[in-house]
Design an enzyme around this catalytic site. Sequence first.
Site, PDB file in Angstrom:
ATOM      1  N   MET A  79       0.846  -1.209   0.000  1.00 26.98           N
ATOM      2  CA  MET A  79       0.000   0.000   0.000  1.00 26.98           C
ATOM      3  C   MET A  79       0.871   1.243   0.000  1.00 26.98           C
ATOM      4  SD  MET A  79      -2.851  -1.095   2.773  1.00 26.98           S
ATOM      5  CE  MET A  79      -3.550  -2.749   2.801  1.00 26.98           C
TER       6      MET A  79
ATOM      7  N   HIS B 294       0.037  -8.304  -3.819  1.00 25.26           N
ATOM      8  CA  HIS B 294      -1.170  -7.539  -4.145  1.00 25.26           C
ATOM      9  C   HIS B 294      -0.802  -6.061  -4.092  1.00 25.26           C
ATOM     10  CE1 HIS B 294      -5.437  -6.224  -2.550  1.00 25.26           C
ATOM     11  NE2 HIS B 294      -5.146  -5.688  -3.721  1.00 25.26           N
TER      12      HIS B 294
ATOM     13  N   GLY C 253      -7.226  -1.380   2.130  1.00 25.64           N
ATOM     14  CA  GLY C 253      -6.540  -0.389   2.956  1.00 25.64           C
ATOM     15  C   GLY C 253      -6.198  -0.934   4.337  1.00 25.64           C
ATOM     16  N   PHE C 254      -7.086  -1.742   4.874  1.00 27.45           N
ATOM     17  CA  PHE C 254      -6.875  -2.202   6.242  1.00 27.45           C
ATOM     18  C   PHE C 254      -7.322  -3.654   6.412  1.00 27.45           C
ATOM     19  CE2 PHE C 254      -7.427   2.335   6.173  1.00 27.45           C
ATOM     20  CZ  PHE C 254      -6.304   2.763   6.886  1.00 27.45           C
ATOM     21  N   GLY C 255      -6.643  -4.355   7.297  1.00 27.35           N
ATOM     22  CA  GLY C 255      -7.062  -5.696   7.660  1.00 27.35           C
ATOM     23  C   GLY C 255      -8.212  -5.608   8.657  1.00 27.35           C
TER      24      GLY C 255
ATOM     25  N   ASP D 221     -10.429 -11.712  -1.140  1.00 26.71           N
ATOM     26  CA  ASP D 221      -9.590 -11.020  -0.145  1.00 26.71           C
ATOM     27  C   ASP D 221     -10.408 -10.002   0.645  1.00 26.71           C
ATOM     28  OD1 ASP D 221      -7.535  -9.749   1.218  1.00 26.71           O
ATOM     29  OD2 ASP D 221      -6.599  -8.876  -0.562  1.00 26.71           O
ATOM     30  N   GLY D 222     -10.465 -10.210   1.963  1.00 28.68           N
ATOM     31  CA  GLY D 222     -11.101  -9.240   2.837  1.00 28.68           C
ATOM     32  C   GLY D 222     -12.204  -9.850   3.680  1.00 28.68           C
TER      33      GLY D 222
ATOM     34  N   GLY E 225      -6.235 -12.653   6.676  1.00 25.24           N
ATOM     35  CA  GLY E 225      -5.265 -11.955   7.522  1.00 25.24           C
ATOM     36  C   GLY E 225      -5.591 -12.166   8.983  1.00 25.24           C
ATOM     37  N   SER E 226      -6.574 -11.398   9.466  1.00 25.42           N
ATOM     38  CA  SER E 226      -6.890 -11.460  10.889  1.00 25.42           C
ATOM     39  C   SER E 226      -7.429 -12.829  11.305  1.00 25.42           C
ATOM     40  CB  SER E 226      -7.868 -10.348  11.262  1.00 25.42           C
ATOM     41  OG  SER E 226      -8.902 -10.271  10.331  1.00 25.42           O
TER      42      SER E 226
HETATM   43  C1  DX5 Z   1      -7.021  -5.286   2.506  1.00 24.47           C
HETATM   44  C2  DX5 Z   1      -5.947  -6.289   2.131  1.00 24.47           C
HETATM   45  C3  DX5 Z   1      -6.222  -7.646   2.655  1.00 24.47           C
HETATM   46  C4  DX5 Z   1      -6.362  -7.713   4.140  1.00 24.47           C
HETATM   47  C5  DX5 Z   1      -7.033  -8.971   4.555  1.00 24.47           C
HETATM   48  O1  DX5 Z   1      -6.717  -4.074   1.961  1.00 24.47           O
HETATM   49  O2  DX5 Z   1      -5.796  -6.370   0.739  1.00 24.47           O
HETATM   50  O3  DX5 Z   1      -5.296  -8.595   2.174  1.00 24.47           O
HETATM   51  O4  DX5 Z   1      -5.145  -7.621   4.790  1.00 24.47           O
HETATM   52  O5  DX5 Z   1      -7.165  -8.967   5.931  1.00 24.47           O
HETATM   53  P1  DX5 Z   1      -8.450  -9.589   6.650  1.00 24.47           P
HETATM   54  O6  DX5 Z   1      -8.441 -11.024   6.307  1.00 24.47           O
HETATM   55  O7  DX5 Z   1      -8.189  -9.307   8.091  1.00 24.47           O
HETATM   56  O8  DX5 Z   1      -9.639  -8.854   6.107  1.00 24.47           O
HETATM   57 ZN    ZN Z   2      -4.668  -8.137  -0.226  1.00 22.69          ZN
END
Ligand code: DX5
Ligand code: ZN
Length: 222
Positions: free
Chosen positions: A40, A70, A146-148, A179-180, A201-202
């Site tokens: 990012m 990504h 933008g954020f996890g 993703d997300g 991610g989380s």
């Molecule tokens: C969001 C990212 C994702 C994110 C996924 O901008 O592209 O890859 O980190 O995290 P989770 O699984 O926590 O939504």
């Molecule tokens: Zn991603």
Amino acid sequence: MSKQSNVIAPSILSADFARLGEEVKDVLSAGADWIHFDVMDNHFVPNLTVGPMVCESLRKNDINCPIDVHLMVEPVDDLIKMFADSGATSITFHPEASMDPEKSLELIENLGCKPGLVLNPDISLNVLKPFLKDLYMVLLMSVFPGFGGQKFIPEVIEKIRDLRNLIDESNNIIRLEVDGGVNSDNVSQISLAGADTFVAGSAIFNHKNYSHAVKTLRDNFS
Ligand code: DX5
Ligand code: ZN
């Protein structure tokens, strides 16, 4: 449905960056298949993460699994070159971030990496149609990037189904990645809709036991 083998790709965005190498090794020994590497630039998206040096450093520390880069950056071509040099396996980017998506996809391919496009939740699948023959993967965002730790947008399920049909009808072999907000509660629905590649991610890194987290996801694939 011509889905490929299921892949779990933990996103390093939710890892402990002070111990990144160890974190990556831990999720891989817990059964993850790839590492999802979120880039990012505080311009295309509001957050700022890490660049090619970190990817190279993982490679130098014996991380041999596929690294799924990504790009959430604009423009994309310079970073495509740098990530290809740093050991990326696949590189995906958002088409609106490239001056010429076809050329950027070609650049990824010519540099020996696997090319893919990413669509935000509000971008139509029609955008993909001219590029289907050039794609190794399509990544559907199920949150705004933008954020996890954001919540999965449920409307994306129908988009996954539509993309599955589009891929199958095209007769191309293309991975369908999501993703997300992917977690053990929604992964079976996402899988059933036609995804074969799951970023989490989380749902993995915020879990105490990575093996358990990976297994729970895998047990819920359709
Ligand atoms: C969001 C990212 C994702 C994110 C996924 O901008 O592209 O890859 O980190 O995290 P989770 O699984 O926590 O939504
Ligand atoms: Zn991603």
